[in-house]
Design a protein around this motif. Structure first.
Motif, PDB file in Angstrom:
ATOM      1  N   LEU A   1       0.834  -1.211   0.000  1.00 17.50           N
ATOM      2  CA  LEU A   1       0.000   0.000   0.000  1.00 17.50           C
ATOM      3  C   LEU A   1       0.867   1.259   0.000  1.00 17.50           C
ATOM      4  CD1 LEU A   1      -2.868  -0.892   2.504  1.00 17.50           C
ATOM      5  CD2 LEU A   1      -3.030  -0.638   0.040  1.00 17.50           C
ATOM      6  N   PRO A   2       0.425   2.317  -0.691  1.00 17.87           N
ATOM      7  CA  PRO A   2       1.187   3.583  -0.720  1.00 17.87           C
ATOM      8  C   PRO A   2       0.868   4.436   0.505  1.00 17.87           C
ATOM      9  CG  PRO A   2      -0.710   3.735  -2.153  1.00 17.87           C
ATOM     10  CD  PRO A   2      -0.747   2.345  -1.581  1.00 17.87           C
ATOM     11  N   TRP A   3       1.524   4.155   1.608  1.00 17.20           N
ATOM     12  CA  TRP A   3       1.198   4.843   2.860  1.00 17.20           C
ATOM     13  C   TRP A   3       1.461   6.330   2.782  1.00 17.20           C
ATOM     14  CZ3 TRP A   3      -1.290   2.469   6.823  1.00 17.20           C
ATOM     15  CH2 TRP A   3      -1.382   1.070   6.775  1.00 17.20           C
ATOM     16  N   ASP A   4       2.491   6.754   2.076  1.00 18.99           N
ATOM     17  CA  ASP A   4       2.774   8.196   1.999  1.00 18.99           C
ATOM     18  C   ASP A   4       3.148   8.654   0.601  1.00 18.99           C
ATOM     19  OD1 ASP A   4       5.252   6.991   1.753  1.00 18.99           O
ATOM     20  OD2 ASP A   4       6.301   8.573   2.843  1.00 18.99           O
ATOM     21  N   GLN A   5       2.985   7.805  -0.396  1.00 12.93           N
ATOM     22  CA  GLN A   5       3.370   8.176  -1.754  1.00 12.93           C
ATOM     23  C   GLN A   5       2.251   8.998  -2.386  1.00 12.93           C
ATOM     24  OE1 GLN A   5       4.334   4.587  -3.844  1.00 12.93           O
ATOM     25  NE2 GLN A   5       5.637   3.817  -2.201  1.00 12.93           N
ATOM     26  N   VAL A   6       2.554  10.240  -2.742  1.00 20.88           N
ATOM     27  CA  VAL A   6       1.563  11.138  -3.324  1.00 20.88           C
ATOM     28  C   VAL A   6       2.157  11.789  -4.560  1.00 20.88           C
ATOM     29  CG1 VAL A   6       0.398  11.603  -1.145  1.00 20.88           C
ATOM     30  CG2 VAL A   6       2.298  13.061  -1.845  1.00 20.88           C
ATOM     31  N   THR A   7       1.265  12.197  -5.471  1.00 19.29           N
ATOM     32  CA  THR A   7       1.690  12.982  -6.615  1.00 19.29           C
ATOM     33  C   THR A   7       1.670  14.447  -6.222  1.00 19.29           C
ATOM     34  OG1 THR A   7      -0.598  13.039  -7.396  1.00 19.29           O
ATOM     35  CG2 THR A   7       0.826  11.321  -8.280  1.00 19.29           C
ATOM     36  N   ASN A   8       2.631  15.186  -6.682  1.00 20.53           N
ATOM     37  CA  ASN A   8       2.780  16.586  -6.284  1.00 20.53           C
ATOM     38  C   ASN A   8       1.883  17.450  -7.158  1.00 20.53           C
ATOM     39  OD1 ASN A   8       3.640  18.969  -5.207  1.00 20.53           O
ATOM     40  ND2 ASN A   8       5.553  19.036  -6.342  1.00 20.53           N
ATOM     41  N   ASP A   9       0.789  17.976  -6.564  1.00 19.06           N
ATOM     42  CA  ASP A   9      -0.106  18.847  -7.311  1.00 19.06           C
ATOM     43  C   ASP A   9      -0.149  20.253  -6.723  1.00 19.06           C
ATOM     44  OD1 ASP A   9      -1.370  18.275  -5.012  1.00 19.06           O
ATOM     45  OD2 ASP A   9      -3.272  17.653  -5.888  1.00 19.06           O
ATOM     46  N   SER A  10       0.891  20.613  -5.958  1.00 15.57           N
ATOM     47  CA  SER A  10       0.900  21.931  -5.331  1.00 15.57           C
ATOM     48  C   SER A  10       1.218  23.045  -6.325  1.00 15.57           C
ATOM     49  CB  SER A  10       1.922  21.964  -4.190  1.00 15.57           C
ATOM     50  OG  SER A  10       3.216  21.682  -4.684  1.00 15.57           O
ATOM     51  N   ASP A  11       1.793  22.699  -7.476  1.00 14.33           N
ATOM     52  CA  ASP A  11       2.147  23.709  -8.459  1.00 14.33           C
ATOM     53  C   ASP A  11       1.203  23.691  -9.654  1.00 14.33           C
ATOM     54  OD1 ASP A  11       2.944  21.229  -9.249  1.00 14.33           O
ATOM     55  OD2 ASP A  11       4.923  21.842  -9.993  1.00 14.33           O
ATOM     56  N   VAL A  12      -0.097  23.449  -9.404  1.00 16.48           N
ATOM     57  CA  VAL A  12      -1.081  23.400 -10.468  1.00 16.48           C
ATOM     58  C   VAL A  12      -1.277  24.797 -11.045  1.00 16.48           C
ATOM     59  CG1 VAL A  12      -3.479  22.885 -11.023  1.00 16.48           C
ATOM     60  CG2 VAL A  12      -2.223  21.409  -9.467  1.00 16.48           C
ATOM     61  N   ASP A  13      -1.274  24.885 -12.363  1.00 16.19           N
ATOM     62  CA  ASP A  13      -1.520  26.146 -13.047  1.00 16.19           C
ATOM     63  C   ASP A  13      -3.025  26.273 -13.296  1.00 16.19           C
ATOM     64  OD1 ASP A  13      -1.639  28.369 -14.603  1.00 16.19           O
ATOM     65  OD2 ASP A  13      -0.075  27.772 -16.008  1.00 16.19           O
ATOM     66  N   ILE A  14      -3.659  27.264 -12.668  1.00 18.17           N
ATOM     67  CA  ILE A  14      -5.104  27.413 -12.764  1.00 18.17           C
ATOM     68  C   ILE A  14      -5.521  27.654 -14.216  1.00 18.17           C
ATOM     69  CG2 ILE A  14      -7.084  28.777 -12.029  1.00 18.17           C
ATOM     70  CD1 ILE A  14      -5.972  27.055  -9.857  1.00 18.17           C
ATOM     71  N   LYS A  15      -4.767  28.472 -14.933  1.00 20.38           N
ATOM     72  CA  LYS A  15      -5.126  28.754 -16.332  1.00 20.38           C
ATOM     73  C   LYS A  15      -5.037  27.491 -17.181  1.00 20.38           C
ATOM     74  CE  LYS A  15      -3.700  33.609 -16.208  1.00 20.38           C
ATOM     75  NZ  LYS A  15      -2.802  34.643 -16.799  1.00 20.38           N
ATOM     76  N   GLU A  16      -4.015  26.694 -16.937  1.00 18.29           N
ATOM     77  CA  GLU A  16      -3.883  25.449 -17.686  1.00 18.29           C
ATOM     78  C   GLU A  16      -5.007  24.474 -17.325  1.00 18.29           C
ATOM     79  OE1 GLU A  16      -0.668  21.804 -18.357  1.00 18.29           O
ATOM     80  OE2 GLU A  16      -0.190  23.521 -17.088  1.00 18.29           O
ATOM     81  N   ALA A  17      -5.353  24.413 -16.038  1.00 19.55           N
ATOM     82  CA  ALA A  17      -6.454  23.540 -15.618  1.00 19.55           C
ATOM     83  C   ALA A  17      -7.764  23.976 -16.254  1.00 19.55           C
ATOM     84  CB  ALA A  17      -6.568  23.551 -14.092  1.00 19.55           C
ATOM     85  N   ARG A  18      -8.000  25.292 -16.329  1.00 22.33           N
ATOM     86  CA  ARG A  18      -9.227  25.791 -16.953  1.00 22.33           C
ATOM     87  C   ARG A  18      -9.269  25.411 -18.434  1.00 22.33           C
ATOM     88  NH1 ARG A  18     -12.624  29.946 -15.403  1.00 22.33           N
ATOM     89  NH2 ARG A  18     -11.101  30.694 -13.869  1.00 22.33           N
ATOM     90  N   SER A  19      -8.133  25.532 -19.107  1.00 20.49           N
ATOM     91  CA  SER A  19      -8.107  25.188 -20.536  1.00 20.49           C
ATOM     92  C   SER A  19      -8.339  23.696 -20.758  1.00 20.49           C
ATOM     93  CB  SER A  19      -6.769  25.617 -21.149  1.00 20.49           C
ATOM     94  OG  SER A  19      -5.701  24.871 -20.580  1.00 20.49           O
ATOM     95  N   ILE A  20      -7.832  22.850 -19.836  1.00 24.57           N
ATOM     96  CA  ILE A  20      -8.053  21.407 -19.963  1.00 24.57           C
ATOM     97  C   ILE A  20      -9.531  21.076 -19.794  1.00 24.57           C
ATOM     98  CG2 ILE A  20      -7.641  19.173 -18.841  1.00 24.57           C
ATOM     99  CD1 ILE A  20      -4.799  20.117 -18.263  1.00 24.57           C
ATOM    100  N   LEU A  21     -10.166  21.686 -18.796  1.00 22.52           N
ATOM    101  CA  LEU A  21     -11.598  21.439 -18.579  1.00 22.52           C
ATOM    102  C   LEU A  21     -12.430  21.923 -19.765  1.00 22.52           C
ATOM    103  CD1 LEU A  21     -11.888  22.405 -14.805  1.00 22.52           C
ATOM    104  CD2 LEU A  21     -11.916  20.113 -15.773  1.00 22.52           C
ATOM    105  N   ASP A  22     -12.091  23.104 -20.299  1.00 19.70           N
ATOM    106  CA  ASP A  22     -12.832  23.617 -21.452  1.00 19.70           C
ATOM    107  C   ASP A  22     -12.571  22.788 -22.700  1.00 19.70           C
ATOM    108  OD1 ASP A  22     -13.898  25.606 -19.907  1.00 19.70           O
ATOM    109  OD2 ASP A  22     -12.388  27.102 -20.446  1.00 19.70           O
ATOM    110  N   GLU A  23     -11.379  22.242 -22.795  1.00 18.14           N
ATOM    111  CA  GLU A  23     -11.037  21.419 -23.956  1.00 18.14           C
ATOM    112  C   GLU A  23     -11.832  20.113 -23.973  1.00 18.14           C
ATOM    113  OE1 GLU A  23      -7.165  18.871 -25.517  1.00 18.14           O
ATOM    114  OE2 GLU A  23      -6.897  20.563 -24.152  1.00 18.14           O
ATOM    115  N   ASP A  24     -12.070  19.554 -22.791  1.00 18.36           N
ATOM    116  CA  ASP A  24     -12.751  18.262 -22.707  1.00 18.36           C
ATOM    117  C   ASP A  24     -14.266  18.373 -22.661  1.00 18.36           C
ATOM    118  OD1 ASP A  24     -10.284  17.132 -22.678  1.00 18.36           O
ATOM    119  OD2 ASP A  24     -10.242  16.658 -20.548  1.00 18.36           O
ATOM    120  N   HIS A  25     -14.798  19.517 -22.159  1.00 15.22           N
ATOM    121  CA  HIS A  25     -16.240  19.612 -21.963  1.00 15.22           C
ATOM    122  C   HIS A  25     -16.741  20.992 -22.355  1.00 15.22           C
ATOM    123  CE1 HIS A  25     -15.328  16.144 -19.411  1.00 15.22           C
ATOM    124  NE2 HIS A  25     -16.564  15.779 -19.652  1.00 15.22           N
ATOM    125  N   PHE A  26     -17.883  20.990 -23.034  1.00 15.09           N
ATOM    126  CA  PHE A  26     -18.557  22.232 -23.399  1.00 15.09           C
ATOM    127  C   PHE A  26     -19.613  22.531 -22.339  1.00 15.09           C
ATOM    128  CE2 PHE A  26     -21.877  24.662 -25.503  1.00 15.09           C
ATOM    129  CZ  PHE A  26     -21.139  25.655 -26.126  1.00 15.09           C
TER     130      PHE A  26
END
Length: 821
Positions: free
Chosen positions: A316-341
């Motif tokens: 089990l991954p007791w402490d293994q996490v992916t680092n999402d602290s440096d998420v780019d909000i603009k990039e995230a918005r473009s990904i959501l808009d790209e996938d869904h209307f």
């Protein structure tokens, strides 16, 4: 220079002595300390003191021990004049010197020679000093402190074997507080800064009091150290015993010809367990299982069960996490808009979470619940969320799950027991903060094997899931970093305690314009690629795509729309292959749709062509979105029987009975005799009888259709309504207004009556719909009758003081009968 002490006085005579700085060592008067000296300037100062100053030297402590050549500001102002008792040169060039402290003294940097020059062998600091007198203290308080220190010194000597008994005996004969403090301090293992503070204390009583405090602390530390050493020694003896037994077991296995060494395997597992960053409680419990494994034969069935359990814990991954602290909000918005209307509200909620995540170090994972009809993109937007956050995505289908063990795991009481789906998914993804989509959470059911929805209460509670206990693991596992997303078609299937733990986000059906945009921007390119076509092979006109939406699909989502587009792509691919022309361009127009897709499946514009008596347009919400329902009422001569057909649920049947009671109560205002209901039979019917219909929003529709039939006044054919009615005629609010207005727009309705309390919900309705509809909020049934009945502009309701005539022909005949009948 500061004036040290309260009683202490500087001597009027100023002396000059060689000066040597000490690293992390503080010299005290009347104490003997051996030191190893290696710095050239210090050696030269010692040699000069022996040769020219009667073995007298001034010792002062450095403030910063790491400095090789300290300046004047790096030394304390108070030191100790000492006498060199013995000097021994060592082969490595250093000298061992035995110093004896004589008296406190302060030095004056201005009157001292303080310089270092590595090129000059005879350079060393010389200090201008003044002795500080240390008067005897004969106070009662000082005497009490001396006695207390003598008692503590006896205890200190018993537990600390490094202090010679002769030293303890010598200190027990000292009566002066200041002298006793100076004798005690060198034997305490404390940092040099605190020793220097005691050295600079001129009041002998206070000096001994501070020394006494430090002595008591040292006694406690030595006692604890002794206990710790005892425990460590016992543990070492135990480990040596285990090592001896393990080696003996290895020798026995070797003599018996066994190639596998279970002990080596268990040792490897133990090393992996120690490396896992779990709590000590969990580690201890797994360690007990590991000890049991050591005593088992590998051929036994229980060995396999315990070994599988340990493997699960270690994987089990007791402490293994992916680092999402440096998420780019603009990039995230473009990904959501790209996938869904569209879907602005869910997208905005996700971006809010990502924004907060960038501002805080740790944040509990939210629990979102997407509720909406099939095909509106609930599961696919969960995938886009994971992609925008840079996390792994897992989907767990809960449709038809009846066993609680699917969520919480099986208990380890039989072979084949497994953890629940949550723990299995975390092992598969190998990190502790994925996005997990719990699909169809409203389709779970309970039976004798437990209630899985109750098991989800702990999983989906942000205040509890940091210590989720799986039955198989029987350990607390932290799920707070997991981003849980649940999906459901309707909230009615989700228990209220489970709803309370989630943030409900509704995904309504799409508008026609939105469906056309989704088809052109998402569905068509996807199907063209899947069918081996090129974008140039297929040209859709806007009217053709709109006609597919209107006449070949009837849904809130776009799933069937994608199937129809796929059908067009298949037929186009066949024509291209038959003509053997890969560059062939096929134009899909409104006229060619029937050849491609066959005759139309649905009609667009469901309203009646003209106003009719006893027929009213109602609006209903279904899992597929909004629908228009025609309510028909027929009157027949009879004895007051009421028949309700159309596969109506209990709620709609109750609404029909409430409508009849309301009309009877208001008969005097509608122009009906009080006993009109005893002369006719009423049949209420909602067409499309194969489809179940239920819900608290058809009350005013049923009432309007009944009044229309009784008064023989038609209902406007371009008007629809929704709302529940009370026996007093008040119109109650309803849900699903957006979907119902979409259905009214699709049915070419011009006017819609809605409850006044639902007027606030119009903000959620697209402006394209509102501009084509006249929305009239109503509060009472009287308003509904005036707006809905096509009475040539005349008021239907009459004064309650007038004797109401019968408006129905059958009832008029009853009125002509003789009074005695």
């Amino acid at each position: 220079m500061p004036n040290f002490g309260f009683d202490g006085k500087k001597s009027p005579e100023t002396l000059t002595l060689p000066m040597m700085s000490l690293r992390e060592v503080v010299m005290f008067p009347r104490s003997i300390v051996p030191l190893f000296v290696g710095r050239e300037a210090s050696i030269k100062a010692i040699e000069t003191a022996v040769a020219d100053y009667g073995k007298q030297i001034f010792l002062v402590t450095q403030k910063s021990p790491e400095k090789e050549y300290p300046e004047a500001d790096d030394l304390y102002e108070l030191g100790v004049v000492s006498k060199i008792l013995q000097m021994l040169r060592l082969p490595d060039g250093t000298i061992k010197v035995l110093f004896e402290g004589v008296a406190r003294a302060v030095w004056d940097p201005k009157g001292s020679q303080f310089s270092y020059d590595e090129s000059l062998a005879d350079e060393f600091p010389q200090a201008s000093i003044n002795y500080i007198e240390d008067p005897l203290n004969t106070s009662v308080e000082g005497e009490a402190l001396v006695r207390a220190v003598h008692e503590s010194l006896e205890e200190f000597g018993k537990i600390n074997k490094k202090v010679a008994p002769e030293a303890i005996l010598a200190m027990s004969t000292i009566k002066d507080p200041g002298q006793l403090a100076d004798q005690v301090m060198p034997h305490l293992k404390i940092d040099f800064a605190r020793k220097q503070d005691v050295l600079e204390e001129m009041d002998s009583s206070k000096r001994l009091e501070r020394a006494y405090e430090l002595l008591l602390g040292e006694i406690e530390i030595v006692s604890i150290e002794k206990r710790v050493k005892g425990r460590v020694k016992d543990q070492m003896e135990k480990n040596q015993r285990e090592y001896y037994l393990n080696e003996q077991s290895k020798a026995i296995n070797k003599e018996m010809g066994r190639e596998d060494d279970p002990q080596a395997e268990a040792k490897e597992l133990e090393e992996q367990l120690q490396a896992k960053p779990m709590s000590e409680e969990n580690r201890e419990r797994v360690g007990k299982e590991l000890k049991k494994l050591r005593t088992m034969q590998p051929s036994s069935a229980e060995y396999t069960v315990v070994r599988n359990y340990i493997d699960w814990v270690l994987d089990l991954p007791w402490d293994q996490v992916t680092n999402d602290s440096d998420v780019d909000i603009k990039e995230a918005r473009s990904i959501l808009d790209e996938d869904h209307f569209g879907l602005e509200k869910p997208k905005e909620r996700i971006l809010e979470y990502l924004a907060v995540q960038t501002l805080v170090d740790t944040m509990k994972g939210p629990i979102l619940c997407f509720v909406g009809p099939p095909g509106v993109g609930k599961t696919s937007i969960a995938k886009s969320i994971a992609r925008s956050m840079g996390r792994e995505f897992l989907r767990i289908s809960l449709g038809g799950v009846r066993d609680e063990a699917e969520i919480r795991g099986h208990r380890r009481t039989y072979v084949g027991a497994m953890p629940g789906k949550i723990i299995q998914s975390l092992k598969r993804v190998e990190n502790n903060n994925p996005v997990i989509c719990l699909d169809e959470v409203d389709k779970m059911s309970a039976d004798f094997r437990g209630d899985p929805s109750a098991a989800l209460l702990e999983v989906l509670d942000p205040e509890q899931n940091n210590a989720f206990n799986d039955h198989y693991l029987d350990l607390d596992y932290d799920l707070s970093k997991v981003f849980f997303i649940t999906t459901a078609n309707q909230l009615e299937g989700i228990p209220l305690p489970l709803q309370d733990r989630m943030e409900i986000i509704r995904l309504p059906g799409y508008l026609e314009t939105e469906k056309v945009e989704i088809a052109k921007g998402y569905l068509l390119p996807k199907q063209i690629e899947q069918h081996g076509l090129k974008a140039e092979n297929l040209k859709f006109s806007d009217n053709a795509m709109l006609d597919i939406v209107r006449y070949y699909t009837r849904e809130a989502g776009v799933r069937n729309l994608e199937r129809e587009i796929a059908s067009v792509c298949r037929k186009s691919a066949m024509r291209i292959v038959e003509d053997d022309d890969r560059d062939k361009v096929i134009h899909i127009s409104k006229q060619s749709l029937e050849k491609m897709l066959g005759v139309t499946k649905y009609s667009y514009g469901e309203r009646e062509k003209e106003a009719q008596v006893g027929v009213c347009n109602g609006l209903a919400w279904t899992q597929l979105g909004g629908e228009m329902l025609l309510v028909e009422v027929a009157l027949m001569p009879g004895q007051g029987k009421v028949e309700i057909t159309g596969k109506l649920g209990d709620v709609m049947q109750e609404s029909a009975r409430a409508a009849i009671s309301y009309i009877r109560a208001r008969s005097h205002m509608l122009g009906l005799k009080p006993d009109f209901n005893t002369k006719v039979d009423v049949h209420i019917h909602v067409p499309d009888g194969a489809t179940p219909k239920d819900g608290p929003s058809a009350g005013i529709t049923l009432t309007t259709a009944l009044i229309s039939a009784l008064l023989n006044i038609p209902v406007r054919h371009d008007l629809a309504m929704t709302g529940e009615i009370t026996l007093r005629g008040r119109v109650l609010p309803i849900g699903g207004l957006r979907e119902k207005l979409l259905a009214a727009h699709r049915g070419l309705i011009k006017t819609v009556l809605i409850p006044a309390e639902n007027e606030k919900d119009l903000k959620e309705v697209p402006k394209d719909i509102l501009k084509d509809l006249e929305i009239i909020p109503v509060m009472t049934m009287d308003e509904v009758i005036d707006k809905a009945l096509d009475n040539g502009g005349e008021t239907v309701l009459i004064s309650q003081h007038n004797e109401p005539p019968l408006s129905n022909d059958l009832l008029k005949e009853e009125q002509r009968k003789p009074a005695h009948q």
